[in-house]
Design a protein around this motif. Structure first.
Motif, PDB file in Angstrom:
ATOM      1  N   TYR A 277       9.608   2.312  -0.125  1.00  0.00           N
ATOM      2  CA  TYR A 277       8.889   3.149  -1.255  1.00  0.00           C
ATOM      3  C   TYR A 277       8.324   4.464  -0.957  1.00  0.00           C
ATOM      4  CZ  TYR A 277       4.772   0.214  -0.128  1.00  0.00           C
ATOM      5  OH  TYR A 277       3.829  -0.437   0.411  1.00  0.00           O
TER       6      TYR A 277
ATOM      7  N   ASN B 232      11.132   6.570  -1.776  1.00  0.00           N
ATOM      8  CA  ASN B 232      11.444   7.198  -3.087  1.00  0.00           C
ATOM      9  C   ASN B 232      10.159   8.133  -3.490  1.00  0.00           C
ATOM     10  OD1 ASN B 232      13.329   5.587  -3.456  1.00  0.00           O
ATOM     11  ND2 ASN B 232      12.325   3.766  -4.527  1.00  0.00           N
TER      12      ASN B 232
ATOM     13  N   MET C 211      -2.477   6.156   1.201  1.00  0.00           N
ATOM     14  CA  MET C 211      -2.545   5.071   2.276  1.00  0.00           C
ATOM     15  C   MET C 211      -1.831   4.104   1.933  1.00  0.00           C
ATOM     16  SD  MET C 211      -4.826   4.857   4.836  1.00  0.00           S
ATOM     17  CE  MET C 211      -3.902   4.083   6.067  1.00  0.00           C
TER      18      MET C 211
ATOM     19  N   GLU D  13      -3.811   8.017  -5.391  1.00  0.00           N
ATOM     20  CA  GLU D  13      -3.264   6.855  -5.738  1.00  0.00           C
ATOM     21  C   GLU D  13      -4.502   5.943  -6.661  1.00  0.00           C
ATOM     22  OE1 GLU D  13      -0.134   4.876  -3.445  1.00  0.00           O
ATOM     23  OE2 GLU D  13      -1.972   4.716  -2.121  1.00  0.00           O
TER      24      GLU D  13
ATOM     25  N   GLY E  25      14.623  -0.835 -11.414  1.00  0.00           N
ATOM     26  CA  GLY E  25      14.732   0.263 -12.373  1.00  0.00           C
ATOM     27  C   GLY E  25      14.018   0.037 -13.468  1.00  0.00           C
TER      28      GLY E  25
END
Ligand SMILES: NC(=O)C1=CN([C@@H]2O[C@H](COP(=O)(O)OP(=O)(O)OC[C@H]3O[C@@H](n4cnc5c(N)ncnc54)[C@H](OP(=O)(O)O)[C@@H]3O)[C@@H](O)[C@H]2O)C=CC1
Ligand SMILES: Nc1nc(=O)c2c([nH]1)NC[C@@H]1CN(c3ccc(C(=O)N[C@@H](CCC(=O)O)C(=O)O)cc3)C=[N+]21
Length: 301
Positions: A54, A57, A101, A125, A269
């Motif tokens: 991730y 991504n 983090m 985040e 997805g």
């Protein structure tokens, strides 16, 4: 084999991600003309393969939004004090827009205290206790990314969340609890289920929307879903299928539930790509707040 490309019951993450990233890109391009947009710093402590997926991504998402992305890999042996000192330096670095983090961290690291060390204005985040606290006051602009992504995907159906019965399965700090608060802020009636809930099916069968974040493949079957309901599958589980191949599945038995549900998000997805896009939207929100707080010099050209 189901054809997700043409199945209108599937809520696909890609177009939602593309829309959000395009909005952020426009914001960043306009902002750069008057006030610099700093970089995002991703901190991974120790090398964990799932984290690497991730982070990659996120790097792609940042690239698409026109935000610089600095991937840092800290040694697994680093001390808590060193982590805190580095974060503190980052809080004071005007070129750093936001700090991410990554989880999980090694056992000797206290993630909560590091999360608290990130300045709320750089907390892209939405994981600092101050950011979580704001959600309780329905100030949801900097919410945890995955929780916000699930709300975004429910809205994609066109349904109005006001008065809907939503069952949230899972109550972790990072996903389930914040999602429940965001859903309440949207006017939904929210029931939160967890491992001590007596009959999960009794709750989930009543729901107009079921949101699942547990981490157990096939936890949710068709008998647990009301016909026509929305099913948002946050789970990410790596399994080995009958052919001996490893692949990623969610917490929902997607093929079976598809026959009952009105809408369902696929894994992969679905929620994953939107989570990344929300992170970039949070970065834009952080920039706006830093400007408003006088942190960033305006230099109109
Ligand atoms: N797509 C994305 O962007 C993201 C996906 N994820 C994925 O979502 C899943 C959940 O993540 P996370 O919230 O961090 O996980 P946690 O392990 O922190 O939380 C799991 C939750 O599920 C509950 N639970 C466990 N067993 C059951 C059960 N049988 N019935 C009902 N509830 C149960 C637990 O309750 P209790 O505490 O009471 O045991 C807990 O609240 C994982 O698969 C993770 O990989 C996570 C983050 C981002
Ligand atoms: N501090 C922190 N922030 C996080 O954002 C965070 C975290 N810790 N810990 C774990 C979870 C998990 N998570 C994902 C984000 C995107 C995809 C994603 O983009 N998935 C794609 C495909 C993945 C692939 O390429 O295989 C999809 O579902 O289609 C997946 C998982 C973020 N997390």
């Amino acid at each position: 084999m189901r054809d997700t490309a043409v199945d209108h019951r599937m809520i696909m993450g890609a177009p939602v991600k593309a829309r959000i990233l395009a909005e952020v890109k426009d914001y960043v391009a306009a902002a750069e003309r008057t006030a610099p947009v700093g970089r995002l710093v991703s901190i991974s402590i120790g090398d964990t393969p799932e984290v690497a997926v991730y982070v990659r991504n996120q790097a792609r998402g940042a690239n698409a939004a026109g935000i610089r992305f600095d991937q840092q890999l800290w040694n697994a042996e680093i001390s808590q004090e060193d982590c805190k000192a580095r974060i503190s330096e980052m809080n004071n670095d005007p070129d750093i827009l936001g700090i991410i983090m990554q989880r999980p961290v090694p056992d000797h690291i206290g993630i909560r205290s590091l999360q608290s060390a990130i300045h709320p204005l750089k907390d892209v985040e939405g994981m600092n206790p101050a950011s979580i606290g704001n959600i309780v006051y329905s100030d949801v602009a900097l919410a945890p990314c995955t929780a916000a992504a699930s709300v975004e995907l429910i809205k994609q159906t066109g349904l109005d969340l006001k008065g809907l019965e939503v069952v949230m399965i899972g109550h972790s700090e990072i996903v389930g609890k914040p999602a429940a608060f965001l859903l309440m802020a949207e006017g939904a009636t929210v029931t939160v289920c967890h491992h001590m809930t007596r009959s999960l099916a009794m709750h989930s069968r009543r729901a107009d929307v079921v949101v699942v974040a547990v981490g157990k493949p096939h936890l949710i079957g068709p008998e647990m879903i009301k016909p026509g309901a929305v099913v948002i599958d946050i789970g990410i589980n790596q399994i080995t299928d009958a052919n001996g191949q490893t692949r990623i599945v969610g917490d929902v038995d997607t093929d079976a539930v598809l026959e009952v549900a009105g809408w369902i998000t696929p894994v992969p997805g679905g929620v994953g790509p939107v989570t990344v896009a929300i992170l970039m939207r949070n970065a834009a929100t952080a920039h706006k707040r830093q400007l408003a707080a006088g942190w960033i010099d305006q230099n109109p050209r």
